[in-house]
Design an enzyme around this catalytic site. Structure first.
Site, PDB file in Angstrom:
ATOM      1  CE  LYS A  42     107.298 103.440 -53.680  1.00 26.38           C
ATOM      2  NZ  LYS A  42     107.496 104.326 -52.347  1.00 26.38           N
TER       3      LYS A  42
ATOM      4  CB  SER B 168     110.709  96.568 -54.226  1.00 24.08           C
ATOM      5  OG  SER B 168     111.999  97.435 -54.926  1.00 24.08           O
TER       6      SER B 168
END
Length: 406
Positions: A57, A307
């Protein structure tokens, strides 16, 4: 540059990569022998769980904030997130000298809350889902003039996440399939935009938790469709509606979106911890879960994107227990015994003969179905796998025990 049909193109991702030089790690690509054996060809893990702030992110958040004007940054930024985007925005804002406020759902994992605050953000709680927090964050932006940093629905954010795709092509030039955990779609769209522009033959596949999967229905309808409800341990991909920007890219370039069960998520997290020695959150393990479910559906070489790795230790404990059960290594059962001296010792002796590990024993005497001279014993057992489970159950039944399961 973007095209007439796609809001994000290769040039946008390349510019994002230059912005992120020296800011983000080029995360490692680790080979996985245990996954490769199942697939029948090379499988690699793209370890974004080892990225700064614990997930991919930071890439999109930094690019978005870096592209603001000095006047916009002076007004501060605001975001909504269950945790990973919150940390990315907080860190990016701190690096760029901007004030940040983050709205998080009530019940967001405490380590993610603490990390977001440690990066300098003001945390406010609103609602029980990311979508409810998004409403509060956009309202705050209108009231204060702060710039809203969307977790996935903006070209700059998608371009930033797309740098993961550029790194994969550089680290694994012969890749044939890339599997990506998917929530709102920013990472999947960015990877697809970057990869398909250079290697259109490479398959890019998204993976969602089946109890929070907005993309399959949206792709079938041809436009984003909001879910009525969603509930999954994978809070990082628990998004009720696809973003308009990533949806446009995913509809054009992505080769499919699969779903995985909660059992598959917990089992893959357990295997990543045991076999790869990697701490990954449930959302970050979704790509591996899809590969484990259908290993021959993915043409190798395969790259699975991990992720994120920001997981609450208490959640990790529950998920690992869930994963042990899903893998046939954690057995919970009840046995009815005669309430007399030596009955429990005989039962434990039978278990000892199977080499099972007894984790917990509890006497239950209040079941109205028990006879006066009976007691029920609840057992928590650790086994070596499904075959060992069957051996334990066969021995107990052969010894005359009546078993019930919880």
């Amino acid at each position: 540059m973007s095209t007439a049909t796609s809001p994000v193109g290769l040039d946008d991702v390349v510019r994002a990569q230059k912005l992120l030089a020296g800011i983000c790690r080029v995360t490692p690509l680790e080979g996985s022998r245990w996954l490769s054996e199942r697939v029948g060809g090379p499988v690699f893990l793209k370890c974004e769980n080892l990225q700064r702030a614990g997930s991919f992110k930071i890439r999109g958040a930094y690019v978005r904030i870096a592209n603001l004007t000095p006047e916009e940054r002076a007004r501060g930024v605001v975001a909504a997130s269950a945790g990973n985007h919150a940390q990315g925005v907080a860190l990016a804002a701190a690096l760029l000298g901007a004030r940040s406020t983050v709205f998080m759902p009530v019940g967001a994992p405490l380590p993610k809350v603490a990390a977001t605050q440690a990066y300098g953000a003001e945390v406010r709680f609103h609602g029980h889902t990311v979508d409810e927090s998004l409403v509060a964050a956009t309202g705050y932006a209108k009231e204060t003039g702060a710039v809203f940093i969307h977790p996935f629905d903006h070209p700059d954010v998608v371009a930033g996440q797309g740098t993961v795709g550029l790194e994969i092509l550089d680290q694994c030039p012969d890749v044939r399939t890339i599997v990506v955990s998917t929530g709102g779609g920013g990472l999947l769209a960015g990877v697809a935009a970057a990869v398909k522009a250079q290697r259109p033959e490479v398959k890019v596949v998204g993976v969602q938790a089946e109890t929070a999967a907005a993309y399959p229905a949206s792709l079938a309808a041809g436009h984003p469709v909001a879910l009525e409800s969603l509930q999954t341990m994978a809070d990082g991909i628990a998004v009720g509606r696809p973003g308009d920007v990533p949806f446009t890219i995913i509809r054009e370039f992505v080769d499919g979106v699969r779903t995985v069960s909660e059992e598959s998520l917990s089992r893959s997290l357990l295997l990543l911890l045991e076999r790869a020695k990697l701490v990954v959150e449930p959302a970050g393990a979704a790509a591996v879960a899809a590969i484990l479910d259908e290993p021959h559906a993915f043409e190798p070489p395969v790259v699975a994107v991990l992720s994120g790795g920001n997981v609450d230790p208490l959640l990790l404990l529950r998920v690992l227990r869930h994963g042990l059960a899903a893998a046939g290594r954690y057995l919970s059962l009840r046995v009815r015994l005669q309430d007399r001296p030596g009955a429990l010792a005989r039962l434990l002796s039978e278990l000892a003969a199977t080499d099972v590990n007894v984790l917990d024993v509890m006497h239950l005497r209040t079941n109205p179905k028990l006879h006066v001279d009976e007691v029920e014993v609840a057992l928590q057992l650790e086994t070596r796998g499904p075959r060992h489970c069957n051996e334990v159950l066969t021995r107990l039944r052969s010894a005359g025990y009546h078993l019930t399961f919880s």
